[in-house]
Scaffold this motif. Structure first.
Motif, PDB file in Angstrom:
ATOM      1  N   ASN A  31       0.795  -1.229   0.000  1.00  0.00           N
ATOM      2  CA  ASN A  31       0.000   0.000   0.000  1.00  0.00           C
ATOM      3  C   ASN A  31       0.826   1.277   0.000  1.00  0.00           C
ATOM      4  N   TYR A  32       2.139   1.148  -0.092  1.00  0.00           N
ATOM      5  CA  TYR A  32       2.995   2.335  -0.022  1.00  0.00           C
ATOM      6  C   TYR A  32       4.207   2.089  -0.897  1.00  0.00           C
ATOM      7  N   TYR A  36      13.665   6.211  -4.003  1.00  0.00           N
ATOM      8  CA  TYR A  36      14.869   6.768  -3.398  1.00  0.00           C
ATOM      9  C   TYR A  36      15.910   7.052  -4.480  1.00  0.00           C
ATOM     10  N   ASP A  49       6.937   9.654  -2.896  1.00  0.00           N
ATOM     11  CA  ASP A  49       6.269   8.401  -2.562  1.00  0.00           C
ATOM     12  C   ASP A  49       4.800   8.503  -2.924  1.00  0.00           C
ATOM     13  N   PHE A  89      16.066   3.804  -6.700  1.00  0.00           N
ATOM     14  CA  PHE A  89      15.466   2.559  -6.213  1.00  0.00           C
ATOM     15  C   PHE A  89      13.980   2.770  -5.967  1.00  0.00           C
ATOM     16  N   HIS A  93       5.975  -1.410   0.144  1.00  0.00           N
ATOM     17  CA  HIS A  93       5.780  -1.752   1.553  1.00  0.00           C
ATOM     18  C   HIS A  93       4.817  -2.918   1.618  1.00  0.00           C
ATOM     19  N   GLY A  97       4.931  -5.304   6.796  1.00  0.00           N
ATOM     20  CA  GLY A  97       5.430  -4.050   7.352  1.00  0.00           C
ATOM     21  C   GLY A  97       6.850  -3.717   6.958  1.00  0.00           C
ATOM     22  N   LYS A  98       7.327  -4.301   5.863  1.00  0.00           N
ATOM     23  CA  LYS A  98       8.712  -4.073   5.462  1.00  0.00           C
ATOM     24  C   LYS A  98       8.777  -3.520   4.050  1.00  0.00           C
ATOM     25  N   LEU A  99       9.822  -2.727   3.810  1.00  0.00           N
ATOM     26  CA  LEU A  99      10.073  -2.226   2.460  1.00  0.00           C
ATOM     27  C   LEU A  99      10.901  -3.246   1.681  1.00  0.00           C
ATOM     28  N   PHE A 101      12.887  -3.645  -1.851  1.00  0.00           N
ATOM     29  CA  PHE A 101      13.470  -2.757  -2.837  1.00  0.00           C
ATOM     30  C   PHE A 101      13.639  -3.427  -4.196  1.00  0.00           C
ATOM     31  N   GLY A 102      13.508  -2.616  -5.237  1.00  0.00           N
ATOM     32  CA  GLY A 102      13.869  -3.058  -6.567  1.00  0.00           C
ATOM     33  C   GLY A 102      15.388  -3.088  -6.701  1.00  0.00           C
TER      34      GLY A 102
ATOM     35  N   PHE B  33      15.205  -0.532  11.472  1.00  0.00           N
ATOM     36  CA  PHE B  33      15.539  -1.512  10.450  1.00  0.00           C
ATOM     37  C   PHE B  33      17.030  -1.421  10.153  1.00  0.00           C
ATOM     38  N   TYR B  35      19.849  -2.566   7.238  1.00  0.00           N
ATOM     39  CA  TYR B  35      19.978  -3.030   5.869  1.00  0.00           C
ATOM     40  C   TYR B  35      21.453  -3.251   5.524  1.00  0.00           C
ATOM     41  N   SER B  42      21.326  -3.601  -4.571  1.00  0.00           N
ATOM     42  CA  SER B  42      20.210  -2.932  -3.906  1.00  0.00           C
ATOM     43  C   SER B  42      20.314  -3.124  -2.400  1.00  0.00           C
ATOM     44  N   LEU B  43      19.305  -2.649  -1.695  1.00  0.00           N
ATOM     45  CA  LEU B  43      19.277  -2.752  -0.245  1.00  0.00           C
ATOM     46  C   LEU B  43      18.558  -4.033   0.164  1.00  0.00           C
TER      47      LEU B  43
END
Lengths: 111, 118
Positions: A31-32, A36, A49, A89, A93, A97-99, A101-102, B33, B35, B42-43
């Motif tokens: 949902n988010y 970056y 965002d 990047f 989300h 609850g975690k991001l 990344f591409g 968090f 990373y 990437s991260l």
């Protein structure tokens, strides 16, 4: 688990042209979606965002679009400048609850 | 956004040693968090740390290798233990203060710790 695919991996444009970076995600509950910018030797900086209740968001030369049905979102940079050169990047989300990344896109803007 | 600092900013370490990275935030945050960003990559999320509870590790990361402390709401440490050259990476903390809003909270990053293991 959640997977985020980002394309292209590298992008070279002439100064003044537009640049588009695309991402797809797998978790429909995401949902988010932040973007970056990471310059060489620096931390990732949040540039824009979008949340899932919005289809498009714009901030000066930067815009992000979201298509929830297709599960993809894109970053658009207009009137590119050499200082836009960096690695970008996308992230999603996930329900946990975690991001996630591409893989990143290295953008080069040639003067 | 909060001011986030990390120490050290960079280090060169010998194989088999350990390094503890500190992350300090100028305001109280709910979650921390950690990373890893390998060269040109990437991260990747290592773990999530909440104050007063054990950190939660992602697949491929274990507590014995990456112990984390979260003694209060403004500070956390990540230790890289028994290092090998494959641990050479940038390590970044990312604190999040739960706003109470529906949906995800904005996430910012510390300046990173650039680790080289010889």
């Amino acid at each position: 688990g959640e997977n985020v695919e980002q394309h292209p991996s590298t992008l070279s444009v002439q100064e003044g042209d537009s640049a588009v970076i695309k991402c797809t995600y797998s978790d429909s509950a995401s949902n988010y979606f932040p973007w970056y910018k990471q310059e060489l030797g620096k931390r990732p900086q949040l540039i824009i965002d979008i949340r899932s209740n919005v289809g498009e968001k714009k901030d000066q030369r930067i815009a992000v679009t979201l298509n929830k049905t297709a599960k993809h979102f894109s970053l658009h940079i207009t009137e590119t400048q050499p200082e836009d050169s960096a690695v970008y990047f996308c992230a999603a989300h996930n329900q946990g609850g975690k991001l996630i990344f591409g893989q990143g896109t290295e953008l080069s803007v040639k003067p | 956004s909060a001011v986030i600092s990390q120490k050290p900013s960079r280090d060169i370490c010998q194989r088999g040693t350990s390094l503890t990275i500190q992350c300090q935030v100028d305001s109280q945050v709910t979650m921390m968090f950690w990373y890893r960003q390998q060269p040109g990559q990437s991260l990747t999320l290592i773990a999530t740390a909440n104050q007063g509870s054990e950190a939660t590790y992602e697949s491929g990361f274990v507590i014995d290798k990456f112990p984390i402390s979260r003694p209060n709401l403004t500070f956390s440490t990540l230790t890289v233990s028994n290092m090998s050259p494959e641990d050479s990476s940038i390590y970044l903390c990312s604190p999040v203060r739960a706003s109470g809003r529906k949906g995800a909270d904005t996430q910012y990053f510390g300046p990173g710790t650039r680790l080289t293991v010889l």
